[in-house]
Design a protein around this motif. Structure first.
Motif, PDB file in Angstrom:
ATOM      1  N   VAL A  53       0.864  -1.179   0.000  1.00  0.00           N
ATOM      2  CA  VAL A  53       0.000   0.000   0.000  1.00  0.00           C
ATOM      3  C   VAL A  53       0.899   1.226   0.000  1.00  0.00           C
ATOM      4  CG1 VAL A  53      -1.726   1.325   1.274  1.00  0.00           C
ATOM      5  CG2 VAL A  53      -1.820  -1.179   1.287  1.00  0.00           C
ATOM      6  N   THR A  54       0.697   2.105  -0.974  1.00  0.00           N
ATOM      7  CA  THR A  54       1.464   3.347  -1.032  1.00  0.00           C
ATOM      8  C   THR A  54       0.744   4.416  -0.226  1.00  0.00           C
ATOM      9  OG1 THR A  54       2.329   2.798  -3.225  1.00  0.00           O
ATOM     10  CG2 THR A  54       2.444   5.103  -2.545  1.00  0.00           C
ATOM     11  N   LEU A  55       1.404   4.888   0.829  1.00  0.00           N
ATOM     12  CA  LEU A  55       0.793   5.898   1.693  1.00  0.00           C
ATOM     13  C   LEU A  55       1.008   7.297   1.117  1.00  0.00           C
ATOM     14  CD1 LEU A  55       2.005   4.583   5.178  1.00  0.00           C
ATOM     15  CD2 LEU A  55      -0.215   4.207   4.101  1.00  0.00           C
ATOM     16  N   PRO A  56       0.042   8.192   1.300  1.00  0.00           N
ATOM     17  CA  PRO A  56       0.240   9.581   0.873  1.00  0.00           C
ATOM     18  C   PRO A  56       1.334  10.244   1.712  1.00  0.00           C
ATOM     19  CG  PRO A  56      -1.953   9.269   1.830  1.00  0.00           C
ATOM     20  CD  PRO A  56      -1.267   7.966   1.896  1.00  0.00           C
ATOM     21  N   ARG A  57       2.003  11.190   1.125  1.00  0.00           N
ATOM     22  CA  ARG A  57       3.087  11.901   1.811  1.00  0.00           C
ATOM     23  C   ARG A  57       2.693  13.356   2.041  1.00  0.00           C
ATOM     24  NH1 ARG A  57       4.658   7.111   1.328  1.00  0.00           N
ATOM     25  NH2 ARG A  57       6.834   6.481   1.008  1.00  0.00           N
ATOM     26  N   GLY A  58       3.189  13.912   3.134  1.00  0.00           N
ATOM     27  CA  GLY A  58       3.034  15.332   3.389  1.00  0.00           C
ATOM     28  C   GLY A  58       1.648  15.779   3.778  1.00  0.00           C
ATOM     29  N   VAL A  59       0.826  14.842   4.262  1.00  0.00           N
ATOM     30  CA  VAL A  59      -0.551  15.201   4.631  1.00  0.00           C
ATOM     31  C   VAL A  59      -0.863  14.812   6.074  1.00  0.00           C
ATOM     32  CG1 VAL A  59      -1.553  15.251   2.315  1.00  0.00           C
ATOM     33  CG2 VAL A  59      -1.322  13.071   3.501  1.00  0.00           C
ATOM     34  N   GLY A  60       0.167  14.546   6.855  1.00  0.00           N
ATOM     35  CA  GLY A  60      -0.048  14.205   8.259  1.00  0.00           C
ATOM     36  C   GLY A  60      -0.207  12.716   8.490  1.00  0.00           C
ATOM     37  N   SER A  61      -0.686  12.385   9.679  1.00  0.00           N
ATOM     38  CA  SER A  61      -0.755  10.998  10.135  1.00  0.00           C
ATOM     39  C   SER A  61      -1.793  10.179   9.359  1.00  0.00           C
ATOM     40  CB  SER A  61      -1.100  10.981  11.624  1.00  0.00           C
ATOM     41  OG  SER A  61      -1.168   9.665  12.110  1.00  0.00           O
ATOM     42  N   VAL A  62      -1.393   8.930   9.003  1.00  0.00           N
ATOM     43  CA  VAL A  62      -2.299   7.963   8.391  1.00  0.00           C
ATOM     44  C   VAL A  62      -2.602   6.884   9.426  1.00  0.00           C
ATOM     45  CG1 VAL A  62      -2.697   6.371   6.481  1.00  0.00           C
ATOM     46  CG2 VAL A  62      -1.214   8.372   6.142  1.00  0.00           C
ATOM     47  N   HIS A  63      -3.867   6.659   9.722  1.00  0.00           N
ATOM     48  CA  HIS A  63      -4.264   5.675  10.726  1.00  0.00           C
ATOM     49  C   HIS A  63      -4.879   4.436  10.077  1.00  0.00           C
ATOM     50  CE1 HIS A  63      -4.518   8.009  14.796  1.00  0.00           C
ATOM     51  NE2 HIS A  63      -3.425   8.310  14.117  1.00  0.00           N
ATOM     52  N   HIS A  64      -4.621   3.296  10.709  1.00  0.00           N
ATOM     53  CA  HIS A  64      -5.279   2.047  10.320  1.00  0.00           C
ATOM     54  C   HIS A  64      -6.611   1.926  11.047  1.00  0.00           C
ATOM     55  CE1 HIS A  64      -4.461   0.197  14.262  1.00  0.00           C
ATOM     56  NE2 HIS A  64      -3.257   0.737  14.176  1.00  0.00           N
ATOM     57  N   GLU A  65      -7.619   1.400  10.358  1.00  0.00           N
ATOM     58  CA  GLU A  65      -8.904   1.059  10.962  1.00  0.00           C
ATOM     59  C   GLU A  65      -9.303  -0.309  10.405  1.00  0.00           C
ATOM     60  OE1 GLU A  65     -11.914   4.045  10.676  1.00  0.00           O
ATOM     61  OE2 GLU A  65     -10.617   5.648  11.448  1.00  0.00           O
ATOM     62  N   ALA A  66      -9.206  -1.332  11.219  1.00  0.00           N
ATOM     63  CA  ALA A  66      -9.522  -2.699  10.795  1.00  0.00           C
ATOM     64  C   ALA A  66     -11.026  -2.924  10.824  1.00  0.00           C
ATOM     65  CB  ALA A  66      -8.830  -3.700  11.715  1.00  0.00           C
ATOM     66  N   GLU A  67     -11.550  -3.571   9.780  1.00  0.00           N
ATOM     67  CA  GLU A  67     -12.995  -3.735   9.669  1.00  0.00           C
ATOM     68  C   GLU A  67     -13.366  -5.069   9.022  1.00  0.00           C
ATOM     69  OE1 GLU A  67     -15.068  -0.349   8.279  1.00  0.00           O
ATOM     70  OE2 GLU A  67     -13.618   1.067   9.118  1.00  0.00           O
TER      71      GLU A  67
END
Length: 214
Positions: A53-67
């Protein structure tokens, strides 16, 4: 079981996502209680079926939410709750990745969540498992592990709006279509992921799926 597979559906239609469906998660986010579920959508281009998974850069924290994620094999409008589960064709686990810092700013302004929720590759999804009556959708246990440490542990028994009720609600607003996916909400324990992290979702009923963040 892993997610080295072809896309989970030949032609997924829409991704419905449910917010604030677990009381403990509502509490950890400091959100007020509500008597209705929160619904938002992601485009199908958000789906990730591979192992990275390529995470976005420069936009702050990316959180996981399992569902837990359910797929519909048939659709309809105003589906009664008593008939709702007959429309489910498959079940799996997935991640609702969230730009948490951006979401907080959006909430303050009362704006829609799409920029924080519907970005590219924000919906990793595991291999779909056929649904049958032997699988109790109200008793699916699952965990989210990041780099070997369990961060989220939940069960669908704790959902404020069970799957059958969600289908009833959604079909009251939209005509549901075969291939629609429903991300059913996340338990407490959400947290940040960074490039290089290994995220594993696992359920005794549904299997094990993993993604490397980059």
């Amino acid at each position: 079981m892993n997610n080295k597979s072809s896309p989970p559906l030949p032609s997924p239609q829409r991704i419905f996502c449910i917010g604030r469906n677990y009381a403990a998660h509502i509490s950890e986010m400091g959100a007020p209680p509500q008597d209705q579920c929160i619904v938002f959508m992601k485009p199908v281009s958000c789906l990730v079926t591979g192992e990275e998974v390529t995470l976005p850069r420069g936009v702050g924290s990316v959180h996981h939410e399992a569902e837990v994620v359910v797929a519909l094999g048939s659709g309809g409008k105003n589906i009664p709750r008593c008939d709702a589960l007959s429309h489910v064709s498959a079940v799996t686990l997935g991640l609702d990745l969230t730009l948490r810092d951006l979401q907080a700013k959006i909430k303050e302004k009362g704006h829609p969540w799409e920029k924080a929720k519907a970005f590219d590759q924000s919906a990793p999804i595991g291999e779909l498992q056929p649904y049958g009556e032997a699988l109790n959708l109200d008793a699916i246990g699952f965990t989210c592990t990041v780099n070997g440490k369990v961060r989220q542990e939940g069960t669908t028994a704790d959902m404020l709006f069970p799957v059958d009720r969600l289908i009833e609600i959604l079909s009251g607003w939209w005509e549901l279509l075969p291939g629609d996916l429903i991300y059913t909400g996340t338990p407490s324990g959400v947290g940040p992921v960074e490039p290089g992290d290994e995220v594993v979702l696992e359920s005794p009923q549904l299997g094990r799926f993993q993604w490397r963040m980059r």
